[in-house]
Design an enzyme around this catalytic site. Structure first.
Site, PDB file in Angstrom:
ATOM      1  N   GLY A   1       0.065  -3.083   5.177  1.00  0.00           N
ATOM      2  CA  GLY A   1       0.188  -4.481   5.601  1.00  0.00           C
ATOM      3  C   GLY A   1      -1.128  -5.208   5.411  1.00  0.00           C
ATOM      4  O   GLY A   1      -1.922  -4.868   4.529  1.00  0.00           O
TER       5      GLY A   1
ATOM      6  N   THR B   1       0.876  -1.181   0.000  1.00  0.00           N
ATOM      7  CA  THR B   1       0.000   0.000   0.000  1.00  0.00           C
ATOM      8  C   THR B   1       0.904   1.219   0.000  1.00  0.00           C
ATOM      9  O   THR B   1       2.035   1.139   0.466  1.00  0.00           O
ATOM     10  CB  THR B   1      -0.827   0.067   1.309  1.00  0.00           C
ATOM     11  OG1 THR B   1      -1.425  -1.195   1.551  1.00  0.00           O
ATOM     12  CG2 THR B   1      -1.919   1.114   1.246  1.00  0.00           C
TER      13      THR B   1
ATOM     14  N   GLY C   1      -9.230  -4.446   0.637  1.00  0.00           N
ATOM     15  CA  GLY C   1      -8.338  -4.308   1.779  1.00  0.00           C
ATOM     16  C   GLY C   1      -8.779  -3.155   2.659  1.00  0.00           C
ATOM     17  O   GLY C   1      -9.944  -2.735   2.625  1.00  0.00           O
ATOM     18  N   ASP C   2      -7.848  -2.616   3.425  1.00  0.00           N
ATOM     19  CA  ASP C   2      -8.206  -1.542   4.359  1.00  0.00           C
ATOM     20  C   ASP C   2      -8.051  -0.146   3.755  1.00  0.00           C
ATOM     21  O   ASP C   2      -8.526   0.829   4.345  1.00  0.00           O
ATOM     22  CB  ASP C   2      -7.393  -1.655   5.664  1.00  0.00           C
ATOM     23  CG  ASP C   2      -5.888  -1.644   5.434  1.00  0.00           C
ATOM     24  OD1 ASP C   2      -5.450  -1.737   4.267  1.00  0.00           O
ATOM     25  OD2 ASP C   2      -5.153  -1.537   6.430  1.00  0.00           O
TER      26      ASP C   2
ATOM     27  N   ARG D   1     -11.972  -8.936  -3.491  1.00  0.00           N
ATOM     28  CA  ARG D   1     -11.493  -8.703  -2.112  1.00  0.00           C
ATOM     29  C   ARG D   1     -11.128  -7.220  -1.938  1.00  0.00           C
ATOM     30  O   ARG D   1     -10.470  -6.621  -2.779  1.00  0.00           O
ATOM     31  CB  ARG D   1     -10.263  -9.573  -1.853  1.00  0.00           C
ATOM     32  CG  ARG D   1      -9.589  -9.353  -0.489  1.00  0.00           C
ATOM     33  CD  ARG D   1      -8.398  -8.433  -0.571  1.00  0.00           C
ATOM     34  NE  ARG D   1      -7.700  -8.298   0.711  1.00  0.00           N
ATOM     35  CZ  ARG D   1      -6.774  -7.382   0.956  1.00  0.00           C
ATOM     36  NH1 ARG D   1      -6.428  -6.529   0.026  1.00  0.00           N
ATOM     37  NH2 ARG D   1      -6.195  -7.308   2.124  1.00  0.00           N
TER      38      ARG D   1
HETATM   39  N1  GLY Z   1      -3.214  -2.770   3.306  1.00  0.00           N
HETATM   40  C1  GLY Z   1      -3.540  -3.113   2.006  1.00  0.00           C
HETATM   41  C2  GLY Z   1      -4.458  -4.237   1.846  1.00  0.00           C
HETATM   42  O1  GLY Z   1      -4.676  -5.009   2.761  1.00  0.00           O
HETATM   43  O2  GLY Z   1      -4.982  -4.377   0.766  1.00  0.00           O
END
Ligand code: GLY
Length: 314
Positions: free
Chosen positions: A218, A166, A196-197, A194
């Site tokens: 991460g 990221t 991510g954050d 999917r």
């Molecule tokens: N931190 C990036 C992800 O999990 O996609």
């Protein structure tokens, strides 16, 4: 006075972001411009152009941005075919009554605003993806590809080599407004769709002028389950020091039960421009799966400083 905190892979965006901050731009405009340059950098294999694809060989990008002066936020997830998800997220925040758009809807909006198109898939990424499939699919899966269940091979992607990647930017502008932004191609060879954050406001990014801003890199599955970025800000509100707030958020992550625990780095800056970055790593694969260092600019020095993160084991 302006400040900038970014993660290890953000170098391509530093000069432009700092120039804009020095010229009096808002932190929101400055970080969007900086993140766009990281998205265009093919050397960064987990963001934008050159990012690794999902299990089916398609690059699906996530990005999010938040303005700490009013908590306006915009995010897109699993968007394909566009060069700058961070700008699609920003325009969405400005023009729609929504915070998060995914997949087809995000692409429809990107088309509506005439966003720059890009396939984002490079020959190197295709080669890595094919190599991964060759190593991990069994004979029956290879023979029937792609008409197979992706469940078994997806479980094999839970490694430190793949569950990461990221770019994050936190900035304060000359008016004291603080913003955070993030962009990623996400977990390499992920299950299609999917998220991510990075587009999860409160998990991967958060900002509030009253306290500061935080962001994570991460394994997003962990920070989503713990709402990490917002937790850091909440702990600041509860009068913890910046370091205590980051360590408490790290402790929360330790309580998230999981079979596979990838690395996580937490980046935080308080409203005065003080910084703290903590990284947690596991031993699996012996790889540096979280950020061992980060970048910080204090608005006065001519250069951006490279600083080692405060490293912790899980
Ligand atoms: N931190 C990036 C992800 O999990 O996609």
């Amino acid at each position: 006075m302006a400040f900038l905190l970014t993660n290890s892979v953000a170098v391509a965006g530093h000069e432009k972001t700092i120039k804009l901050l020095n010229e009096g731009a808002s932190s929101l405009d400055a970080i969007e411009s900086g993140i766009r340059l990281v998205e265009s950098d093919p050397e960064v294999r987990w963001v934008g152009f050159g990012g690794l694809p999902n299990m089916l060989g398609k690059v699906q990008l996530d990005a999010g941005i938040i303005d700490g002066s009013n908590m306006h936020a915009g995010a897109v997830g699993a968007i394909s075919g566009y060069a700058h998800p961070i700008s699609v997220a920003r325009r969405m925040m400005d023009e729609l009554p929504h915070v998060l758009l995914v997949g087809e809807g995000a692409e429809r909006f990107a088309h509506d605003i005439n966003a720059e198109r890009s396939d984002n898939l490079t020959d190197i990424s295709v080669a890595e993806w094919k190599e991964w499939l060759d190593e991990h699919l069994n004979e029956s899966e290879k023979k029937n590809w792609p008409d197979i269940s992706l469940i078994r091979p997806s479980q094999l992607t839970a490694t430190n080599k793949t569950a990461k990647g990221t770019t994050v930017f936190l900035a304060i502008d000359n008016n004291g407004n603080i913003s955070a932004g993030s962009s990623t191609s996400g977990w390499s060879f992920k299950y299609p769709g999917r998220l991510g954050d990075s587009p999860a406001i409160g998990s991967g990014i958060y900002a509030d002028n009253r306290y500061g801003a935080a962001a994570c890199t991460g394994m997003g599955e962990l920070t989503i389950r713990s709402n990490t970025a917002h937790s850091v800000i909440l702990y600041l509100k509860m009068k913890m020091s910046l370091k205590e707030a980051c360590l408490e958020a790290l402790n929360d992550l330790r309580n998230v039960q999981t079979d596979f625990r990838g690395g996580v780095s937490i980046y935080a800056m308080d409203k005065n421009g003080e910084y703290c970055v903590v990284s947690a790593r596991s031993e699996q694969d012996g790889l540096p799966e979280c950020d061992p260092y980060f970048w910080y600019w204090n608005g006065v020095d001519p250069s951006v400083k490279k600083i080692n993160a405060d490293m912790h084991e899980w």
